[in-house]
Design a protein around this motif. Structure first.
Motif, PDB file in Angstrom:
ATOM      1  N   ASP A  17      35.640  40.343  40.700  1.00  0.00           N
ATOM      2  CA  ASP A  17      36.832  40.623  41.536  1.00  0.00           C
ATOM      3  C   ASP A  17      37.086  42.036  41.980  1.00  0.00           C
ATOM      4  O   ASP A  17      36.602  42.681  43.458  1.00  0.00           O
ATOM      5  CB  ASP A  17      37.497  40.042  41.669  1.00  0.00           C
ATOM      6  CG  ASP A  17      37.968  38.771  41.703  1.00  0.00           C
ATOM      7  OD1 ASP A  17      36.907  37.687  42.290  1.00  0.00           O
ATOM      8  OD2 ASP A  17      38.754  37.760  40.971  1.00  0.00           O
ATOM      9  N   VAL A  18      36.838  43.183  41.519  1.00  0.00           N
ATOM     10  CA  VAL A  18      36.932  45.019  40.807  1.00  0.00           C
ATOM     11  C   VAL A  18      35.297  45.907  40.795  1.00  0.00           C
ATOM     12  O   VAL A  18      35.542  46.341  41.238  1.00  0.00           O
ATOM     13  CB  VAL A  18      37.856  44.995  39.867  1.00  0.00           C
ATOM     14  CG1 VAL A  18      38.897  44.393  40.385  1.00  0.00           C
ATOM     15  CG2 VAL A  18      37.072  44.560  38.497  1.00  0.00           C
ATOM     16  N   GLU A  45      32.532  40.796  33.433  1.00  0.00           N
ATOM     17  CA  GLU A  45      33.496  41.856  32.696  1.00  0.00           C
ATOM     18  C   GLU A  45      33.464  43.037  32.202  1.00  0.00           C
ATOM     19  O   GLU A  45      33.227  43.136  31.092  1.00  0.00           O
ATOM     20  CB  GLU A  45      35.310  41.289  33.439  1.00  0.00           C
ATOM     21  CG  GLU A  45      35.557  40.363  34.469  1.00  0.00           C
ATOM     22  CD  GLU A  45      37.167  39.818  34.559  1.00  0.00           C
ATOM     23  OE1 GLU A  45      37.156  40.890  33.126  1.00  0.00           O
ATOM     24  OE2 GLU A  45      37.287  39.597  35.146  1.00  0.00           O
TER      25      GLU A  45
END
Length: 395
Positions: A81-82, A117
């Motif tokens: 998401d980032v 991640e």
């Protein structure tokens, strides 16, 4: 047995604080960003990390690249998401080069991989159990992550479990370069261009008086705005600059030697650190760089992807092997004429749009398969032999 522990180096040396320390118990501390203050280290790491990040990952089957799937899109486009794929690969490469290790957690929804991640090195602790199994613990709360859900990249390893940074091999070279740069910095920051002798006539000066004269002289004639300006003396003073041995400055400023050592350890061509290399041109340098240098870094990543993500992966290095526009066009034309690629595939490599009927392979009438040629020759020879036999019979 713990392999990684979150601890700070206390050597007192800024460079050593940034270098991986080897402890008797087998612990390895993660590095700080301090090593990046060295311009050659910064350049070497940014070059390798950028090239890894800029090379798209492909899934392959029987050596042939296939259409992108969900995993390659995570690695190339949007990893979570980032963070996008480029910055994920860049950060993983930087951490691997600085620390010898880098980590990313695989997020799953059932059997489907949904995100990858990045994990800071300072948050990861690895334990090897008596059974030989590994445990990854994350954060202060020591959250457990299964080995199959942890991507662990190692730059150089002695045991296959932990990595060692190339900075460890550069400690002495970096001290030499740092000392040389400090010497030159002190030399040029004095303001007066080189040390000299200021002679004051008709006076006997004690230690305090000499210090006052020196300070006043440097204040008036040195400093940033006064450097290189004309010196004005009265008849009681005589200033004589000392001759500087330029060979000493060359030795002190041994940037080429240390730069070559850094390039060698990071396995990159020296010209990428601004050092002239007369033994190869750009095309040769790029080819050697990809085949002998980048392939090692690619394998560090690909082996882990193959093991943890399922399937077979490779990095696409077409971008780095591209030559000048004219040579590139000739190579593409040869590939089209040799029936290796279609016209539209060639146009795509040149950044051009597709054309009608451009998805068919071209073939020259002057070429055919060997078995076809043998059949063609047989069809021509047999009628002639039959005619000869008929003539013999008639006679």
């Amino acid at each position: 047995m713990s392999f990684f522990a979150k601890k700070q180096s206390t050597t007192g040396d800024p460079f050593l604080d940034a270098v991986v320390s080897m402890q008797a118990e087998g612990d390895v501390s993660y590095t700080s960003v301090g090593a990046l203050r060295n311009s050659d280290i910064f350049t070497a790491i940014s070059i390798v990390a950028s090239d890894v990040a800029s090379s798209p990952l492909q899934v392959v089957k029987n050596g042939v690249p296939k259409r992108d799937n969900a995993i390659t899109k995570l690695l190339n486009e949007q990893s979570n998401d980032v963070m996008d794929g480029w910055h994920l690969k860049f950060a993983l490469a930087v951490n691997m080069l600085l620390n010898g290790n880098s980590f990313a957690e695989i997020k799953r929804d059932g059997d489907q991989i949904t995100a990858i991640e990045l994990l800071p090195n300072s948050s990861v602790t690895i334990q090897q159990m008596d059974s030989g199994a590994l445990r990854y613990k994350i954060g202060d709360k020591k959250r457990n992550v299964k080995p199959e859900d942890m991507l662990h990249f190692k730059m150089f390893t002695q045991d296959g479990l932990t990595g060692l940074s190339p900075l460890y091999a550069l400690r002495d070279e970096m001290k030499i370069q740092k000392s040389g740069n400090k010497m030159l910095g002190n030399f040029f920051s004095r303001g007066v261009n080189g040390n000299g002798i200021l002679k004051v006539d008709k006076g006997v000066l004690d230690k305090e008086a000499k210090e006052n004269v020196r300070n006043n002289w440097e204040e008036v004639n040195g400093g940033g705005t006064n450097a290189m300006r004309t010196l004005i003396l009265d008849d009681t003073m005589d200033y004589k600059p000392l001759e500087i041995n330029t060979d000493i400055l060359k030795i002190a400023n041994s940037n080429d030697w240390t730069s070559r050592q850094i390039a060698s350890v990071f396995r990159i061509p020296v010209e990428r650190l601004g050092v002239e290399n007369t033994h190869s041109n750009t095309s040769q340098s790029n080819l050697i760089y990809v085949k002998e240098s980048l392939i090692h870094y690619f394998n560090c990543f690909v082996s882990e992807f193959n093991s943890k993500l399922g399937g077979q992966y490779r990095f696409n290095v077409d971008r780095m092997l591209e030559s000048d526009p004219e040579t590139k066009s000739k190579n593409i034309l040869s590939q089209v004429q040799g029936s290796l690629i279609t016209i539209n595939e060639g146009r795509a490599k040149l950044g051009l749009e597709k054309i009608e009927n451009g998805d068919r392979l071209l073939a020259s009438l002057n070429y055919t398969y060997l078995d076809n040629l043998e059949e063609y020759q047989r069809e021509k020879v047999e009628p002639q032999e039959n005619m000869i036999k008929e003539d013999s019979v008639n006679e």
